[in-house]
Design a protein around this motif. Structure first.
Motif, PDB file in Angstrom:
ATOM      1  N   ARG A  21      -2.646   6.342   3.647  1.00 31.14           N
ATOM      2  CA  ARG A  21      -1.952   5.965   3.458  1.00 31.14           C
ATOM      3  C   ARG A  21      -0.911   7.203   3.815  1.00 31.14           C
ATOM      4  O   ARG A  21       0.281   6.969   4.180  1.00 31.14           O
ATOM      5  N   ALA A  22      -2.116   8.659   3.868  1.00 32.14           N
ATOM      6  CA  ALA A  22      -1.070   9.942   3.981  1.00 32.14           C
ATOM      7  C   ALA A  22      -0.477  10.182   5.311  1.00 32.14           C
ATOM      8  O   ALA A  22       0.518  11.171   5.392  1.00 32.14           O
ATOM      9  N   GLU A  23      -0.939   9.541   6.196  1.00 33.30           N
ATOM     10  CA  GLU A  23      -0.816   9.919   7.067  1.00 33.30           C
ATOM     11  C   GLU A  23       0.566   8.572   8.267  1.00 33.30           C
ATOM     12  O   GLU A  23       0.809   8.806   9.032  1.00 33.30           O
ATOM     13  N   PHE A  24       1.005   8.096   7.219  1.00 29.40           N
ATOM     14  CA  PHE A  24       2.417   7.293   7.785  1.00 29.40           C
ATOM     15  C   PHE A  24       3.267   8.267   6.997  1.00 29.40           C
ATOM     16  O   PHE A  24       3.129   9.283   5.974  1.00 29.40           O
ATOM     17  N   ARG A  41     -21.817  -0.392  10.773  1.00 29.88           N
ATOM     18  CA  ARG A  41     -21.337  -1.117   9.918  1.00 29.88           C
ATOM     19  C   ARG A  41     -20.761  -2.029   9.898  1.00 29.88           C
ATOM     20  O   ARG A  41     -19.464  -2.310  10.924  1.00 29.88           O
ATOM     21  N   PRO A  42     -20.007  -3.412   9.045  1.00 28.79           N
ATOM     22  CA  PRO A  42     -19.320  -3.908   8.633  1.00 28.79           C
ATOM     23  C   PRO A  42     -17.622  -3.654   8.919  1.00 28.79           C
ATOM     24  O   PRO A  42     -17.278  -1.883   8.241  1.00 28.79           O
ATOM     25  N   ALA A  43     -16.762  -4.029   9.215  1.00 26.82           N
ATOM     26  CA  ALA A  43     -15.304  -3.378   9.343  1.00 26.82           C
ATOM     27  C   ALA A  43     -14.975  -4.060   7.828  1.00 26.82           C
ATOM     28  O   ALA A  43     -15.111  -4.526   6.674  1.00 26.82           O
ATOM     29  N   ARG A  44     -13.867  -2.637   7.641  1.00 30.85           N
ATOM     30  CA  ARG A  44     -12.726  -2.946   6.608  1.00 30.85           C
ATOM     31  C   ARG A  44     -11.984  -4.071   6.413  1.00 30.85           C
ATOM     32  O   ARG A  44     -11.035  -3.868   7.204  1.00 30.85           O
ATOM     33  N   SER A  45     -11.110  -4.094   5.778  1.00 32.81           N
ATOM     34  CA  SER A  45     -10.062  -5.163   5.558  1.00 32.81           C
ATOM     35  C   SER A  45      -8.822  -4.279   5.842  1.00 32.81           C
ATOM     36  O   SER A  45      -9.020  -2.915   5.967  1.00 32.81           O
ATOM     37  N   PHE A  46      -7.571  -4.545   6.690  1.00 32.36           N
ATOM     38  CA  PHE A  46      -6.383  -3.679   6.931  1.00 32.36           C
ATOM     39  C   PHE A  46      -6.173  -2.976   5.121  1.00 32.36           C
ATOM     40  O   PHE A  46      -5.387  -1.803   5.459  1.00 32.36           O
ATOM     41  N   THR A  47      -6.465  -4.038   3.900  1.00 32.09           N
ATOM     42  CA  THR A  47      -5.512  -3.259   3.343  1.00 32.09           C
ATOM     43  C   THR A  47      -6.400  -2.078   2.898  1.00 32.09           C
ATOM     44  O   THR A  47      -5.576  -0.639   2.316  1.00 32.09           O
ATOM     45  N   ALA A  48      -7.940  -1.879   3.024  1.00 31.14           N
ATOM     46  CA  ALA A  48      -8.731  -0.686   3.178  1.00 31.14           C
ATOM     47  C   ALA A  48      -7.993   0.518   3.759  1.00 31.14           C
ATOM     48  O   ALA A  48      -8.463   1.587   3.197  1.00 31.14           O
ATOM     49  N   TRP A  49      -8.462  -0.151   4.964  1.00 29.80           N
ATOM     50  CA  TRP A  49      -7.642   1.062   6.421  1.00 29.80           C
ATOM     51  C   TRP A  49      -6.234   1.587   5.768  1.00 29.80           C
ATOM     52  O   TRP A  49      -6.600   2.870   5.788  1.00 29.80           O
ATOM     53  N   ALA A  50      -5.548   0.663   4.949  1.00 28.50           N
ATOM     54  CA  ALA A  50      -4.309   0.923   4.824  1.00 28.50           C
ATOM     55  C   ALA A  50      -4.276   2.234   3.657  1.00 28.50           C
ATOM     56  O   ALA A  50      -3.911   3.012   4.411  1.00 28.50           O
ATOM     57  N   VAL A  54       1.312  -1.000   0.169  1.00 35.39           N
ATOM     58  CA  VAL A  54      -0.041   0.205  -0.206  1.00 35.39           C
ATOM     59  C   VAL A  54       0.964   1.352   0.164  1.00 35.39           C
ATOM     60  O   VAL A  54       0.994   2.433  -0.517  1.00 35.39           O
ATOM     61  N   LEU A  55       2.126   0.995   0.574  1.00 37.72           N
ATOM     62  CA  LEU A  55       2.711   2.440   0.738  1.00 37.72           C
ATOM     63  C   LEU A  55       4.260   2.370  -0.200  1.00 37.72           C
ATOM     64  O   LEU A  55       4.669   3.452   0.130  1.00 37.72           O
TER      65      LEU A  55
END
Length: 96
Positions: free
Chosen positions: A77-80, A64-73, A7-8
């Motif tokens: 992305r800009a916060e890393f 609401r359902p949880a999202r995947s780790f990939t979707a969260w990342a 993702v990064l």
């Protein structure tokens, strides 16, 4: 690490820290030793497989359902920190 690195767009690696060194470092920053040991144990416990199975808790709590780790990342992305920011922080740490 592989998903986050993808993702990064970076080559990320996990390096396990020595627990004794972790405690010593946190204590050197002023954290009480007992608290540093508790934080170290908390980090260690995240490696346990007990939390690897998804539950419906997120849906129950948020509606609401949880999202995947990939979707969260991807959404964060800009916060890393950038690699340059990480190097700057390392240089500051070395100068202590």
């Amino acid at each position: 690490m592989a998903l986050l690195g993808e993702v990064l767009w970076r080559d990320l690696r996990y390096v396990e820290a020595d627990p004794t060194g972790m405690v010593a470092q946190m204590v050197s920053y002023g954290m009480p030793e007992e608290q540093a040991q508790a934080v170290t144990e908390l980090f260690r416990s995240t490696m346990e497989p007990y939390n690897s199975e998804p539950t419906g808790d997120v849906t129950v709590v948020t509606g609401r359902p949880a999202r995947s780790f990939t979707a969260w990342a991807k959404a964060h992305r800009a916060e890393f920190p950038t690699p340059d920011a990480v190097q700057d922080a390392a240089a500051i740490e070395e100068s202590r």
